[in-house]
Write an enzyme that holds these catalytic residues in place. Structure first.
Site, PDB file in Angstrom:
ATOM      1  N   PHE A 134       0.728  -1.120   0.289  1.00 23.62           N
ATOM      2  CA  PHE A 134       0.347  -0.089   0.131  1.00 23.62           C
ATOM      3  C   PHE A 134       0.508   1.375   0.195  1.00 23.62           C
ATOM      4  CE2 PHE A 134      -2.559   3.127   2.304  1.00 23.62           C
ATOM      5  CZ  PHE A 134      -3.335   3.454   0.753  1.00 23.62           C
ATOM      6  N   ASP A 219       8.818   2.521   1.548  1.00 22.40           N
ATOM      7  CA  ASP A 219       8.140   2.942   1.680  1.00 22.40           C
ATOM      8  C   ASP A 219       8.078   3.196   3.400  1.00 22.40           C
ATOM      9  OD1 ASP A 219       5.890   3.746   2.393  1.00 22.40           O
ATOM     10  OD2 ASP A 219       4.188   3.194   0.900  1.00 22.40           O
ATOM     11  N   LYS A 248       2.180   9.702   8.257  1.00 20.21           N
ATOM     12  CA  LYS A 248       1.750   9.012   9.190  1.00 20.21           C
ATOM     13  C   LYS A 248       2.704   9.290  10.861  1.00 20.21           C
ATOM     14  CE  LYS A 248      -1.086   5.447   7.866  1.00 20.21           C
ATOM     15  NZ  LYS A 248      -0.279   5.385   6.807  1.00 20.21           N
TER      16      LYS A 248
HETATM   17  C1  LIG Z   1      -0.673   5.366   4.961  1.00 17.10           C
HETATM   18  C2  LIG Z   1       0.467   5.053   3.987  1.00 17.10           C
HETATM   19  C3  LIG Z   1       0.514   5.732   2.126  1.00 17.10           C
HETATM   20  C4  LIG Z   1      -0.390   6.803   2.488  1.00 17.10           C
HETATM   21  O1  LIG Z   1      -0.244   7.892   3.316  1.00 17.10           O
HETATM   22  P1  LIG Z   1      -1.520   8.720   3.290  1.00 17.10           P
HETATM   23  O2  LIG Z   1      -1.286  10.081   4.190  1.00 17.10           O
HETATM   24  O3  LIG Z   1      -2.563   8.539   3.558  1.00 17.10           O
HETATM   25  O4  LIG Z   1      -1.414   9.545   2.030  1.00 17.10           O
HETATM   26  C5  LIG Z   1       1.222   5.068   1.336  1.00 17.10           C
HETATM   27  N1  LIG Z   1       2.164   4.313   2.348  1.00 17.10           N
HETATM   28  C6  LIG Z   1       1.867   3.238   3.428  1.00 17.10           C
HETATM   29  C7  LIG Z   1       3.119   2.278   3.729  1.00 17.10           C
HETATM   30  C8  LIG Z   1       0.916   3.810   4.257  1.00 17.10           C
HETATM   31  O5  LIG Z   1       0.776   2.527   5.617  1.00 17.10           O
END
Ligand SMILES: *Cc1c(COP(=O)(O)O)cnc(C)c1O
Length: 395
Positions: A134, A219, A248
């Site tokens: 994700f 990521d 986050k």
């Molecule tokens: C939450 C998340 C995103 C996206 O972040 P947003 O602030 O919702 O755009 C991208 N990568 C990972 C691994 C995430 O957990």
């Protein structure tokens, strides 16, 4: 035109739980009726320092009284401090600050493409990604993850991603071609079900990237910022990426994201090549600086590791006591997942009825993501709720 009164005023892209929270303190939340919840969801790994942390409140309010926004037409002191701190405490030599995780990953993707373009190899523009990943909800980031659950109905998608099965080394090797620019991976898959990538696999990806002159993108939007007991999850494996996305936990609840990179990986990003109106504004950076100040205090991360071990031990004990009802405990630090035998969302609802908030993920996992400041007493309370929900048996 008259309004269609049957359509919700709020775009119905979420199936929301019918609770309205009014205030929070540390790991606790109170709803409008005054009911108290232990927040082991942390707004999906965002409120890393709990709710209303005095240092964050002070940083935000002090900045709010002085200056909110000037744009990146000017130097921004709080932004420069944030970049310096991130660079001083990571592999990175340079930082771009934005407002969310998806934006951070967009910057990572653009940077990787631009790197090869800048070196005269514009055909090297494909990125290898992983099933179950994700990376956000923009067109580029849903294309990167590739799951139909994210992409259905949004074609045409962005071309340039080669998605391989998670944990399949041979598939990664086989996917590398002369057109490959980078490999992008979450060191711990979050939405995918709290699936850590083993350290030797991360090292293998690093070697593969070095061998083929690819950029390695991590990521760490969810697993970074202390969540695993290290400032960045990749530190435990001793592997440094070329580019990394954060968000986050970085703002502890204030929206902010960042793309970190080595000078080499960032070499294509010249003035005018990327930007953001809000990215790096004084408010967001003042809060992120306060978050980092707390996380970099002596002993903070060691305490996260200690709490993580304690929570994990307690969860493992529950798994041993209820092997039919709790089939697995996984994760790192305070980024843990449990797999109930029953449907994960139904199990999370049971926990919520007992005053404990968690977050479902793929693979029938329930994510247990307490704030990093959680105490052992609160872990005990959470585990009592989990035990009670397990003891309830199958509905
Ligand atoms: C939450 C998340 C995103 C996206 O972040 P947003 O602030 O919702 O755009 C991208 N990568 C990972 C691994 C995430 O957990």
């Amino acid at each position: 035109m008259t309004r269609n009164a049957s359509f919700p005023t709020l775009l119905p892209v979420y199936r929301r739980i019918d609770i309205v929270f009014e205030r929070g303190h540390g790991p606790w939340l109170w709803d409008r009726e005054g009911r108290r919840y232990l927040d082991f969801a942390s707004g999906i790994a965002v409120t890393a320092l709990g709710h209303a942390h005095p240092k964050l409140v002070a940083a935000l309010t002090a900045q709010a009284e002085k200056l909110w926004h000037v744009s990146n037409l000017f130097r921004i002191a709080q932004l420069e401090t944030l970049a310096d701190t991130l660079v001083a405490n990571s592999f990175a030599e340079t930082v771009f600050v934005c407002n969310s995780g998806a934006e951070a990953i967009e910057a990572c993707i653009k940077m990787a493409r631009r790197f090869h373009w800048h070196r005269g190899q514009p055909e090297r523009n494909r990125i290898i990604t992983f099933e179950g990943a994700f990376h956000g909800r923009t067109l580029a980031t849903i294309s990167a993850a590739g799951s139909p659950r994210l992409t259905e109905g949004f074609a045409p998608l962005l071309d340039g991603f080669d998605v391989v099965p998670f944990g399949d080394h041979e598939a990664v090797r086989a996917a590398v071609t002369e057109r490959t620019a980078a490999i992008m991976i979450e060191p711990v898959q979050g939405e995918g079900g709290v699936r850590p990538v083993p350290p030797n696999c991360l090292r293998g990806l690093r070697e593969l990237c070095d061998e083929h002159d690819l950029l390695l993108i991590f990521d760490e939007v969810q697993c970074g910022m202390g969540r695993t007991g290290h400032l960045f999850a990749c530190e435990a494996a001793g592997v440094a990426p070329d580019i990394m996305g954060l968000a986050k936990g970085l703002g502890g609840g204030f929206p902010v994201g960042a793309c970190l990179a080595t000078a080499r990986a960032a070499s294509g990003m010249t003035p005018g090549s990327h930007g953001s109106t809000f990215g790096g504004n004084p408010l967001a950076c003042a809060v992120a600086n306060a978050v980092l100040e707390v996380m970099l205090e002596e002993g903070f991360l060691a305490r996260v590791r200690d709490r993580g071990r304690y929570l994990r031990e307690r969860l493992e004990a529950l798994r041993e006591r209820y092997p039919q009802r709790l089939t697995e405990v996984r994760g790192l630090g305070l980024m843990l997942g449990i797999r109930p035998a029953m449907e994960n969302a139904a199990f999370a609802a049971r926990l919520r009825e007992r005053g404990l908030l968690t977050v479902p993920a793929a693979d029938n996992v329930v994510r247990v993501l307490p704030p990093l400041v959680v105490g052992r007493e609160e872990i005990d309370i959470a585990c009592e709720a989990i035990e009670a929900a397990l003891a309830e048996g199958e509905a």
